[in-house]
Design a protein around this motif. Structure first.
Motif, mmCIF file in Angstrom:
data_model
loop_
_atom_site.group_PDB
_atom_site.id
_atom_site.type_symbol
_atom_site.label_atom_id
_atom_site.label_comp_id
_atom_site.label_asym_id
_atom_site.label_seq_id
_atom_site.Cartn_x
_atom_site.Cartn_y
_atom_site.Cartn_z
ATOM 1 N N LEU A 170 56.541 -37.800 -38.620
ATOM 2 C CA LEU A 170 56.390 -38.060 -40.059
ATOM 3 C C LEU A 170 56.822 -39.476 -40.417
ATOM 4 O O LEU A 170 56.192 -40.145 -41.244
ATOM 5 C CB LEU A 170 57.196 -37.042 -40.859
ATOM 6 C CG LEU A 170 56.701 -35.591 -40.805
ATOM 7 C CD1 LEU A 170 57.637 -34.687 -41.601
ATOM 8 C CD2 LEU A 170 55.284 -35.487 -41.333
ATOM 9 N N SER A 171 57.899 -39.948 -39.792
ATOM 10 C CA SER A 171 58.368 -41.310 -40.063
ATOM 11 C C SER A 171 57.352 -42.336 -39.594
ATOM 12 O O SER A 171 57.089 -43.331 -40.281
ATOM 13 C CB SER A 171 59.713 -41.546 -39.365
ATOM 14 O OG SER A 171 60.703 -40.676 -39.860
ATOM 15 N N LEU A 222 64.065 -40.952 -37.721
ATOM 16 C CA LEU A 222 63.913 -41.722 -38.961
ATOM 17 C C LEU A 222 63.971 -43.227 -38.732
ATOM 18 O O LEU A 222 63.622 -44.003 -39.619
ATOM 19 C CB LEU A 222 64.981 -41.312 -39.974
ATOM 20 C CG LEU A 222 64.862 -39.885 -40.525
ATOM 21 C CD1 LEU A 222 66.006 -39.584 -41.477
ATOM 22 C CD2 LEU A 222 63.518 -39.679 -41.224
ATOM 23 N N ALA A 234 62.980 -30.421 -34.231
ATOM 24 C CA ALA A 234 63.321 -31.653 -34.946
ATOM 25 C C ALA A 234 63.148 -32.890 -34.077
ATOM 26 O O ALA A 234 63.143 -34.011 -34.596
ATOM 27 C CB ALA A 234 64.762 -31.575 -35.459
ATOM 28 N N SER A 261 57.481 -27.377 -40.593
ATOM 29 C CA SER A 261 56.633 -27.927 -39.532
ATOM 30 C C SER A 261 55.295 -27.214 -39.477
ATOM 31 O O SER A 261 54.253 -27.827 -39.234
ATOM 32 C CB SER A 261 57.347 -27.833 -38.180
ATOM 33 O OG SER A 261 57.557 -26.481 -37.827
ATOM 34 N N THR A 306 59.016 -33.584 -35.119
ATOM 35 C CA THR A 306 58.513 -33.626 -36.496
ATOM 36 C C THR A 306 59.011 -34.818 -37.303
ATOM 37 O O THR A 306 58.200 -35.562 -37.874
ATOM 38 C CB THR A 306 58.830 -32.313 -37.224
ATOM 39 O OG1 THR A 306 58.276 -31.225 -36.485
ATOM 40 C CG2 THR A 306 58.256 -32.333 -38.630
ATOM 41 N N PRO A 307 60.336 -35.067 -37.412
ATOM 42 C CA PRO A 307 60.774 -36.221 -38.204
ATOM 43 C C PRO A 307 60.269 -37.548 -37.645
ATOM 44 O O PRO A 307 59.930 -38.455 -38.412
ATOM 45 C CB PRO A 307 62.311 -36.145 -38.129
ATOM 46 C CG PRO A 307 62.607 -34.716 -37.812
ATOM 47 C CD PRO A 307 61.496 -34.289 -36.918
ATOM 48 N N ILE A 326 67.089 -35.973 -35.781
ATOM 49 C CA ILE A 326 66.362 -36.317 -37.006
ATOM 50 C C ILE A 326 66.624 -37.774 -37.383
ATOM 51 O O ILE A 326 65.711 -38.536 -37.709
ATOM 52 C CB ILE A 326 66.756 -35.381 -38.159
ATOM 53 C CG1 ILE A 326 66.186 -33.978 -37.910
ATOM 54 C CG2 ILE A 326 66.258 -35.922 -39.495
ATOM 55 C CD1 ILE A 326 66.625 -32.947 -38.933
#
Length: 637
Positions: free
Chosen positions: A305-306, A631, A298, A113, A301-302, A627
């Motif tokens: 990013l997704s 996603l 978590a 991260s 961040t995921p 996470i």
């Protein structure tokens, strides 16, 4: 021999490239190496009865160095606790009670991260360098009849400089000699080049299209309009601090609370509850593990990013999760006109012919002459002709008159094609022509004079993007107001406003006025986004809470913008809003779930119903769940 020498050079070149790459991405590389070591250690641990603690220790050192250094330095400098410190203590605590793998996983998540955050920050720092690329570094100064090339910052008030065709104007000044057409779109947003003559002002950063000019400098380099734009961008970026005050405050309180709680558990239970010291230490280490913020990290961040990957797949470049988060709270969007709501390219909208020639014949004559110019209006006329006639003949003679139009001879006819200027187009003939025809308003007009008589007219206008009206209407359904900012005059602005359906508009905006307009819109609506494509939009893009750039815009606008619509499709704004709202919802769900799991595990540990393996399962399981929830943003909206 030559081939051998060339091959011997290549390792040196690649060595330099590798060093540069490693330096730029050192933090990310360290995180990935840490992750590989953890994976290898995990596989070895499952294939044998021994824990490869040495691999996990190496993962600690490589992956955790940057974040540990950052946490320690920040603590010493700010005299405040932070999550980085808690990460160090939690990882060491896990190792102390023999759970190296769990501690290494914590290190890896923090390292990854941190690397992504560093990358995002570096990308956003390029805005000023992109602007500087548009400022000429030198100017040709006239000293007693001699031409000397000098740095722009050495120009003084009253200096005379010469500017050749196709050169960018190096300083603000007044034309003393020469006439030309100036492309000021980068500074004012005007889509149509402007004619400039003696005593007219020119601005640094604009482009001299045709004539040879002698200009007297009226402003020093640091006082020019261009320099003011640079200053506005820099100031706005310095003020644009991410809205993280609550998160930082929560971080300090969270870390302090956990450390105090662990310290109390290390000392009080033997006296209050009769716990043995070994049991007390065990429970304290479990607390450090289950209270570590892996799931909280978590949670965001995921998901971010997704969402960024989803946007990139659909032609939306998002420079950081904070920008996408901000979009969900935007209450108004300010649109630049030229190149954003419109295509930025002039197009023929009316063709009037009062000559004995057919439309095709007259159009072929005009296109033949205009094909020898580089003026945007002339190019648009040629494009229009190619759509209606098969071939364009060659003229007998062509002469460009900068700022007025073009002379030409074809089939023994003498043509003048240009603007309605008495010095170029016959005034009496023009008056008679206008009495006989009906010309649409809000157009740029090019008149056709043949052998001294005005026989035709071509109207051109900037074209509204096909998706503009639909995009404005869709945003209105989300309660987002739309405001158009443009350097064009009020009459043109009102026409575009009617065609697009924007709620309001502000015309005749220079770059610094656009930035001030954004401040006024903020006062009226609250959180404001700005969409633009040119250097004239960069102060407004930087001043707004969120800057959105069009993919075909200038490098300066794209570097300043926080989000870029790569395909120039305004409907992508709606997709971005949907993505933003969904991401924020998922992040809130993740944070609430992570905090709930931490609370349950902490309480369960205190009353003794959860052991370390179960605590690790609950802690890491919650991390995996958040996470996976993040996603979901990879799916199409």
């Amino acid at each position: 021999m030559d081939e051998k020498s060339e091959l011997m050079k290549q390792p040196t070149i690649f060595h330099g490239m590798n060093l540069s790459f490693l330096k730029r991405h050192a933090e990310l590389i360290a995180a990935l190496i840490s992750g590989i070591l953890i994976l290898i250690g995990y596989m070895i641990n499952h294939m044998s009865t021994q824990t490869p603690w040495y691999l996990f220790l190496l993962a600690y050192l490589i992956g955790g160095f940057a974040k540990a250094k950052e946490g320690i330095e920040e603590t010493l400098k700010e005299k405040t606790l932070n999550v980085e410190l808690l990460m160090i203590f939690a990882a060491l605590g896990a190792a102390f009670i023999g759970h190296w793998f769990e501690g290494a996983i914590l290190i890896f998540i923090f390292a990854l991260s941190g690397a992504l955050e560093t990358y995002s920050t570096e990308k956003s720092s390029k805005a000023l360098s992109a602007l500087m690329d548009l400022q000429p570094e030198t100017a040709e100064r006239l000293d007693h009849g001699q031409v000397a090339t000098v740095p722009v910052n050495e120009l003084n008030l009253g200096d005379l400089i010469q500017i050749k065709p196709s050169e960018r104007v190096p300083a603000d000044g007044v034309i003393l000699k020469g006439e030309t057409t100036i492309d000021a779109s980068s500074m004012t947003g005007e889509s149509i080049p402007i004619f400039k003559k003696v005593n007219d002002e020119v601005m640094a950063g604009t482009v001299n299209l045709e004539g040879h000019l002698i200009v007297k400098v009226t402003k020093r380099s640091q006082d020019s309009t261009f320099s003011r734009i640079l200053h506005l961008v820099q100031s706005a970026q310095n003020e644009k601090v991410p809205a993280q005050a609550f998160i930082e405050k929560f971080e300090n309180l969270y870390v302090a609370f956990v450390l105090i709680f662990v310290a109390l558990m290390l000392t009080l239970p033997p006296f209050l509850f009769g716990w043995t010291w070994s049991h007390t230490i065990y429970r304290s280490m479990v607390l450090l593990v289950v209270a570590s913020p892996c799931a909280l990290v978590a949670s965001t961040t995921p998901a971010i990013l997704s969402a960024i990957a989803n946007g990139a797949r659909n032609g939306i470049l998002i420079k950081g999760g904070i920008h996408l988060q901000q979009l969900a709270s935007i209450q108004a969007i300010a649109f630049d006109k030229t190149g954003t709501l419109t295509t930025g390219l002039p197009k023929v909208t009316q063709f009037v012919n009062l000559s004995p020639l057919t439309n095709d014949d007259l159009l072929s004559h005009v296109a033949a002459i205009e094909s020898h110019t580089t003026h945007p209006l002339g190019l648009a006329i040629v494009d229009y002709a190619k759509e209606h006639i098969k071939t364009i003949p060659n003229p007998d003679h062509v002469k460009i008159v900068p700022g007025y139009g073009v002379y030409g001879q074809i089939d023994q006819f003498n043509y003048k094609i240009g603007k309605a200027n008495p010095k170029f187009i016959d005034e009496v003939s023009l008056h008679l022509f206008l009495k006989e025809v009906h010309i649409k308003e809000d157009q740029s007009l090019v008149f056709i004079e043949r052998n001294g008589q005005v026989i035709g007219c071509i109207g051109l206008n900037d074209q509204v993007r096909q998706t503009a009206k639909e995009a404005i209407a869709s945003l209105r359904q989300y309660g987002i107001k739309s405001v158009m900012l443009t350097g064009d005059n009020e009459k043109v602005a009102k026409t575009i406003m009617k065609e697009t359906g924007v709620d309001s508009m502000i015309a005749d905006c220079l770059p610094d006025q656009k930035a001030n307009a954004i401040k006024q819109i903020k006062k009226e609506y609250g959180s404001v986004a700005m969409i633009g494509d040119g250097i004239n939009d960069t102060p407004a893009l930087a001043t707004a809470d969120l800057g959105i750039g069009m993919g075909a815009g200038t490098d300066a606008a794209l570097e300043t913008a926080d989000i870029i619509l790569m395909k120039n499709d305004l409907m992508k704004i709606l997709d971005t809003v949907k993505l933003s709202k969904k991401m924020n919802r998922i992040i809130k769900e993740n944070i609430a779930f992570a905090l709930m799991v931490i609370l349950i595990l902490v309480v369960s540990n205190f009353i003794g119903i959860v052991n370390l393996p179960l605590g690790v399962v609950g802690h890491e399981g919650s991390t995996i769940l958040v996470i996976l929830n993040g996603l979901r943003l990879l799916k199409n909206l």
